[in-house]
Every structure is written in C-alpha cells, then in structure tokens.
Design a protein around this motif. Structure first.
Motif, short mmCIF file in Angstrom:
data_model
loop_
_atom_site.label_atom_id
_atom_site.label_comp_id
_atom_site.label_asym_id
_atom_site.label_seq_id
_atom_site.Cartn_x
_atom_site.Cartn_y
_atom_site.Cartn_z
N ALA A 79 4.12 -3.14 -18.47
CA ALA A 79 4.49 -1.83 -17.92
C ALA A 79 3.38 -1.30 -17.02
CB ALA A 79 4.75 -0.85 -19.07
N GLY A 80 3.72 -0.37 -16.17
CA GLY A 80 2.73 0.28 -15.32
C GLY A 80 2.33 -0.58 -14.14
N ASP A 81 1.26 -0.17 -13.51
CA ASP A 81 0.78 -0.84 -12.31
C ASP A 81 -0.47 -1.66 -12.59
OD1 ASP A 81 2.77 0.31 -10.79
OD2 ASP A 81 1.51 1.94 -10.05
N LEU A 82 -0.60 -2.74 -11.84
CA LEU A 82 -1.82 -3.53 -11.84
C LEU A 82 -2.58 -3.11 -10.58
CD1 LEU A 82 -3.52 -5.92 -12.97
CD2 LEU A 82 -2.25 -7.38 -11.39
N ILE A 83 -3.83 -2.77 -10.75
CA ILE A 83 -4.67 -2.36 -9.61
C ILE A 83 -5.82 -3.35 -9.52
CG2 ILE A 83 -6.13 -0.54 -8.65
CD1 ILE A 83 -4.40 1.45 -10.35
N TRP A 84 -6.05 -3.89 -8.33
CA TRP A 84 -7.11 -4.85 -8.12
C TRP A 84 -7.61 -4.76 -6.69
CZ3 TRP A 84 -2.04 -6.00 -7.57
CH2 TRP A 84 -1.64 -6.74 -6.44
N SER B 202 -7.11 -9.24 1.60
CA SER B 202 -6.73 -8.10 2.45
C SER B 202 -7.88 -7.12 2.65
CB SER B 202 -5.52 -7.37 1.87
OG SER B 202 -5.85 -6.76 0.64
N GLY B 203 -8.95 -7.28 1.86
CA GLY B 203 -10.11 -6.41 2.00
C GLY B 203 -9.89 -4.98 1.54
N ARG B 204 -8.97 -4.80 0.58
CA ARG B 204 -8.70 -3.44 0.10
C ARG B 204 -8.16 -3.46 -1.32
NH1 ARG B 204 -3.15 -2.07 0.55
NH2 ARG B 204 -1.95 -3.65 1.66
N GLU B 205 -8.15 -2.29 -1.93
CA GLU B 205 -7.57 -2.15 -3.25
C GLU B 205 -6.05 -2.24 -3.13
OE1 GLU B 205 -9.15 0.49 -6.57
OE2 GLU B 205 -7.38 1.61 -5.88
N MET B 206 -5.46 -2.93 -4.09
CA MET B 206 -4.01 -3.11 -4.11
C MET B 206 -3.46 -2.54 -5.43
SD MET B 206 -3.34 -5.08 -1.34
CE MET B 206 -1.78 -5.86 -1.70
N SER B 207 -2.21 -2.16 -5.40
CA SER B 207 -1.54 -1.69 -6.59
C SER B 207 -0.07 -2.11 -6.51
CB SER B 207 -1.63 -0.16 -6.70
OG SER B 207 -0.89 0.30 -7.82
N LYS B 208 0.38 -2.80 -7.55
CA LYS B 208 1.77 -3.23 -7.65
C LYS B 208 2.19 -3.10 -9.11
CE LYS B 208 2.43 -4.64 -3.42
NZ LYS B 208 3.25 -3.89 -2.52
N PRO B 209 3.48 -2.94 -9.35
CA PRO B 209 3.93 -2.95 -10.75
C PRO B 209 3.51 -4.27 -11.42
CG PRO B 209 5.68 -2.16 -9.32
CD PRO B 209 4.58 -2.67 -8.42
N MET B 210 3.01 -4.17 -12.63
CA MET B 210 2.54 -5.35 -13.35
C MET B 210 3.64 -6.42 -13.43
SD MET B 210 0.05 -6.82 -14.85
CE MET B 210 -0.48 -7.84 -16.21
N ALA B 211 4.86 -6.02 -13.72
CA ALA B 211 5.95 -6.99 -13.83
C ALA B 211 6.16 -7.72 -12.51
CB ALA B 211 7.23 -6.30 -14.27
N MET B 212 6.00 -7.04 -11.39
CA MET B 212 6.14 -7.69 -10.09
C MET B 212 4.99 -8.67 -9.85
SD MET B 212 6.17 -6.13 -6.23
CE MET B 212 7.66 -5.19 -6.47
N ALA B 213 3.78 -8.29 -10.23
CA ALA B 213 2.63 -9.17 -10.05
C ALA B 213 2.79 -10.44 -10.88
CB ALA B 213 1.35 -8.44 -10.44
#
Length: 168
Positions: free
Chosen positions: A109-114, A119-130
């Motif tokens: 659940a929730g977002d994964l942030i890395w 891409s040289g930047r912080e990313m955020s996607k739903p954990m299930a999508m990742a």
C-alpha cells in the motif's frame, strides 16, 4: 491491484525462468554469450547482466538491503562470465523469494519514494505499481534473451506462466 500471492507467484516464476535459462546458456559456446546480436543491450550476457542489475536496484528499494555498486551505465558489464552471473543470480532469486514470502498487505500500500540516478531526481509511484514494474521488467528482458537464444540456433526455455510446475 496486486497482493502477496501475486508477488510469491511471480517470485517463483522468476526463479523457475532463471533456472531454465541458466541451463540453455551453459550449453552455448562462451563466444555466443558475448556476440552482439543487435538487441537493445547487444549480447545475451549484457542483457542478463542488466536484468540482474535492475533486480538488485529494485530489491534495495523494496527490502532496504544492498544495492548495486555499479551505475546504470555499467549495468551490462558487471559479470565477466556466465558462472559469476549464475552464482549471483541464484542468490538474488532467493532474496526475491524471501522478500515476497514475507510481504504483508500493508507493504504493498502507499507510495514508494526513491531517488533515481537515471532520471536524476526523486521519484514517487504507488508501491503496487513499482512491484508490478519489477516483475514486468524481468519478463521483458528474458523475452529478449529468448529471442537471442533462438537466433543463435538454441532451444529456449518454456516461458508460459501457466506451465510453471506447482512444485517450483
């Protein structure tokens, strides 16, 4: 979207595919592994090396464990031989299976942030999508290897999930 059972099934599938793949790769002349076949990463060894690198990077994000010491641009050259790749692949497949077997619903659940070095930047996607991307990435690159194996005159692994043995 997905649940623990999906992750366990896909982790088992990944192990099964890599075990089969290893047998076919070991049967090839070593020169066939590094021959540029015009694929995205060139050779079979470069492609399986990149795939391992991607699995290592994603697992570091999922389980907080070790991450690759190589950059993405070096992902195709980290394994000098099939034997070195095979040993590391076996360990990574175990890591993936242990992670999947220990998942709880809340972990998906929730977002994964890395931070993405590519891409040289912080990313955020739903954990299930990742997680779904992680397993799709494996299948995508194994499909490329499958095509390169057949182009080399080799047979290739059975890749249909529906034919995965229950005991695997």
């Amino acid at each position: 979207m997905i649940d623990r059972d999906y992750c366990v099934t896909m982790a088992r599938y990944n192990s099964w595919q890599n075990k089969q793949l290893t047998g076919f790769l070991e049967a090839l002349d070593p020169a066939e592994l590094t021959r540029d076949r015009g694929a995205f990463f060139g050779s079979i060894l470069a492609t399986i090396s990149h795939l391992y690198w991607g699995d290592h990077m994603w697992m570091s994000r999922f389980d907080g464990g070790s991450k690759p010491t190589q950059s993405a641009s070096e992902s195709t050259t980290q394994f000098p031989t099939l034997a070195v790749w095979s040993a590391e692949r076996f360990r990574m497949d175990g890591r993936i299976r242990i992670w999947a077997e220990n998942l709880r619903s809340v972990d998906l659940a929730g977002d994964l942030i890395w931070f993405s070095g590519i891409s040289g930047r912080e990313m955020s996607k739903p954990m299930a999508m990742a997680v779904t991307h992680f397993f799709n990435h494996q299948t995508h690159h194994r499909g490329q290897v499958h095509a390169m194996l057949t182009a080399a005159g080799s047979k290739a692994p059975v890749s249909d999930l529906a034919f995965m043995p229950d005991s695997f």
